[in-house]
Design an enzyme around this catalytic site. Structure first.
Site, PDB file in Angstrom:
ATOM      1  N   LYS A   1       0.834  -1.209   0.000  1.00 44.56           N
ATOM      2  CA  LYS A   1       0.000   0.000   0.000  1.00 44.56           C
ATOM      3  C   LYS A   1       0.867   1.256   0.000  1.00 44.56           C
ATOM      4  O   LYS A   1       0.488   2.286  -0.571  1.00 44.56           O
ATOM      5  CB  LYS A   1      -0.952   0.008   1.195  1.00 44.56           C
TER       6      LYS A   1
ATOM      7  N   GLY B   1      -4.246 -12.187 -10.226  1.00 46.13           N
ATOM      8  CA  GLY B   1      -5.008 -12.131  -8.978  1.00 46.13           C
ATOM      9  C   GLY B   1      -4.728 -10.806  -8.294  1.00 46.13           C
ATOM     10  O   GLY B   1      -4.395  -9.799  -8.947  1.00 46.13           O
TER      11      GLY B   1
ATOM     12  N   ARG C   1      -0.524 -18.587  -2.750  1.00 47.53           N
ATOM     13  CA  ARG C   1       0.423 -18.772  -1.648  1.00 47.53           C
ATOM     14  C   ARG C   1       0.230 -20.137  -0.992  1.00 47.53           C
ATOM     15  O   ARG C   1      -0.835 -20.731  -1.072  1.00 47.53           O
ATOM     16  CB  ARG C   1       0.249 -17.640  -0.622  1.00 47.53           C
TER      17      ARG C   1
ATOM     18  N   ASP D   1      -3.483 -17.485   7.538  1.00 46.98           N
ATOM     19  CA  ASP D   1      -3.160 -18.072   6.231  1.00 46.98           C
ATOM     20  C   ASP D   1      -2.803 -19.552   6.312  1.00 46.98           C
ATOM     21  O   ASP D   1      -2.842 -20.253   5.299  1.00 46.98           O
ATOM     22  CB  ASP D   1      -1.959 -17.336   5.608  1.00 46.98           C
TER      23      ASP D   1
ATOM     24  N   HIS E   1     -23.359  15.065   2.452  1.00 40.85           N
ATOM     25  CA  HIS E   1     -23.239  15.544   1.069  1.00 40.85           C
ATOM     26  C   HIS E   1     -22.177  16.637   0.995  1.00 40.85           C
ATOM     27  O   HIS E   1     -22.164  17.506   1.848  1.00 40.85           O
ATOM     28  CB  HIS E   1     -24.568  16.113   0.579  1.00 40.85           C
TER      29      HIS E   1
END
Ligand code: FAD
Ligand code: NAI
Length: 475
Positions: free
Chosen positions: A58, A192, A282, A322, A454
């Site tokens: 990022k 991906g 991965r 993961d 707004h």
């Protein structure tokens, strides 16, 4: 002599460090073991996410976006820039500094929460009365005993068979985040999340980028309408994506990398590039854990087998993030880490996998939560769809970025929101409202009746909700 803890966490990525902090908050004595080393050989907690994943990617996406704005879009605002230059070494150094701030932040949080941190590799030695003995090897050699063990060892980049990463020419996510200068030609295997994010970084900085993807559809897991809109934008930017390819031989030498492949029509092709990023998914990190010593069950992908609540095949051993089933996302790992710590404390930690949002931080950003239109069709669910284009949003016009839309899917009978999909500016932030709404099982009418500031991009979410009932006000 062994040091004893109530809870020992192996791995200090987002799954592990968050689990350790939550367990400490709940009153347990906690140790966390992590082997990641910084350039000086010191500890660098934060795992893939902090060191070679979410955070550094990022940082580079932000730097390259600033450059692209200055290069291509400032003129629209009446700002002229001359002598614009990209110092990619400085960009990389800034990224490294951001990573270090995060590493240091986690060490500080460990201290603050009284989590004992051990720098080294953690592995199972044997089961002992009321727990497990673990060895820490490497920078710090120790023997630890824990009543409860949380394995959060994460994942590593998958290499193409016979094509190891040299991190010079053939790059994993690690090498992709520290390319020395802007390559003239950059190839990526896999369109991906990493392929699109890293491809965007280097394209914005001037590389000619080609992405080779095996699947015949672009972003197959994304809502089709949203993926189509994103593809249009990427094509316009010059990010070349070839679908339905079969990658063949890859040769790498001092001059660069050549990739032989067959295109979707079955024709033999060759791609010559200076650098090649391989981003084809991965693999879970379980080697080095000595799982065999205690009989911890792994599946055929090498992931630790867990139930819905992250319990492994062994009593008192849990696994999160993961290294287990489910999406490989930092926030999913964190939620599992918190839930496991709470379950150890006898509480009822819970993760709703249907409400884990996805974000791809390209430009336009792509974000979604819940079901796609194609999933609802496949499941035979009757639904209503509402879309609202950013083209009709005042804030988007003022920003100068009107690409994309918000799309809302709601149950045809009950009006409950089943999925929200965004492609466009700040999709990563807009998706949070959808997560909250869906967590509270809101209807599209609920969102349509809420006062949104707004001018704001979030008015597009309200308008998409109105569109479900075919009554948009601004389109
Ligand atoms: P990891 O973060 O992989 O951490 C595991 C830790 O355990 C590591 O520090 C490792 O060194 C350590 N370890 C492993 N084995 C041992 C052992 N035996 N002993 C001691 N330590 C050990 N996800 C998002 O949600 N958003 C994003 O924007 C995003 N961007 C990404 C960008 C890239 C380029 C990549 C590669 C990934 C990205 N991800 C993103 C995915 C995210 O990084 C992972 O889902 C997340 O890091 C998983 O957390 P984890 O704690 O399970 O494992
Ligand atoms: P991915 O699973 O997102 O994409 C891999 C792509 O490679 C797929 O499209 C697949 O079809 C393709 N592929 C597989 N084998 C191939 C082959 N032999 N030839 C050509 N194409 C092939 O995996 P990726 O991009 O490596 O990222 C890994 C994971 O990291 C992601 O799934 C995600 O969980 C996480 N991540 C999350 C990010 C985010 O949340 N913004 C950013 C980056 C990564």
């Amino acid at each position: 002599m062994s040091k004893n803890f109530d809870v020992i966490v192996i791995g200090a990525g987002p799954g592990g460090y968050i689990a350790a902090i939550r367990a400490a908050q709940l009153g347990f004595s906690v140790a966390c073991i992590d082997e990641w080393k910084n350039a000086a050989g010191g500890p660098a907690p934060g795992g893939t996410c902090t060191n070679v994943g979410c955070i550094p990617s990022k940082a580079l996406l932000q730097s390259s976006e600033h450059y692209e704005h200055a290069n291509k879009h400032f003129a629209d605002h009446g700002i002229s820039v001359s002598g614009l230059k990209m110092d990619s070494a400085k960009m990389i150094a800034r990224k490294d500094a951001v990573v270090k701030q995060n590493n240091d932040g986690i060490l500080y949080l460990f201290k603050k929460n009284k989590v004992s941190f051990f720098h080294g590799r953690g592995s199972f030695v044997k089961p002992v009365e009321g727990g497990y003995e673990l060895a820490v090897t490497g920078a710090q050699a120790e023997t630890l005993t824990g009543k409860q063990i949380i394995v959060a060892t994460g994942s590593s980049a998958r290499a193409l068979p016979g094509v190891p990463f040299d991190e010079e020419n053939v790059l994993s996510n690690d090498g992709a985040l520290r390319i020395g200068g802007v390559p003239k030609k950059l190839g990526l295997i896999g369109s991906g999340v990493i392929g699109l994010e890293m491809g965007s970084v280097w394209r914005r900085l001037g590389a000619e980028v080609t992405v080779l993807e095996a699947m015949p559809t672009f972003l197959g897991a994304v809502d089709e309408q949203i993926a189509k809109e994103a593809r249009k934008a990427f094509d316009k930017q010059g990010l070349k994506v070839e679908l339905g390819v079969k990658v063949g031989e890859i040769k790498s030498d001092k001059k660069g990398v050549s990739v032989a492949y067959t295109n979707a029509k079955g024709e033999a092709q060759a791609l010559e590039v200076d650098k090649l990023i391989v981003s084809i998914g991965r693999v879970p990190n379980t080697t080095g854990l000595n799982a065999e010593a205690v009989g911890l069950k792994l599946d055929d992908r090498g992931a630790i087998v867990v139930d819905d609540e992250c319990r492994t095949s062994l009593p008192g051993v849990w696994a999160v993030g993961d290294v287990v089933r489910g999406p490989m996302l930092a926030h999913k790992a964190e939620e599992e880490g918190v839930a496991v710590a709470e379950r150890i404390a006898g509480q009822h930690g819970h993760v709703d996998f249907n409400l884990v949002p996805w974000v791809i931080y390209t430009s336009p950003e792509i974000a979604w939560v819940g079901k796609t239109e194609q999933q609802l069709k496949a499941d035979g669910v009757k639904y209503k769809a509402g879309t609202f284009p950013f083209l009709a949003n005042g804030r988007a016009r003022a920003l100068g970025d009107t690409t994309g839309m918000v799309k809302m899917l709601a149950d045809a009978a009950t009006d409950e929101i089943l999925g929200v999909h965004v492609v466009g500016p700040m999709a990563s932030e807009l998706i949070a409202e959808a997560c909250v709404a869906m967590a509270f099982r809101a209807s599209s009418e609920d969102i349509a009746r809420i006062c949104h500031a707004h001018p704001s991009l979030s008015e597009s979410t309200k308008e998409a909700a109105l569109a479900v009932d075919k009554r948009t006000l601004n389109f």
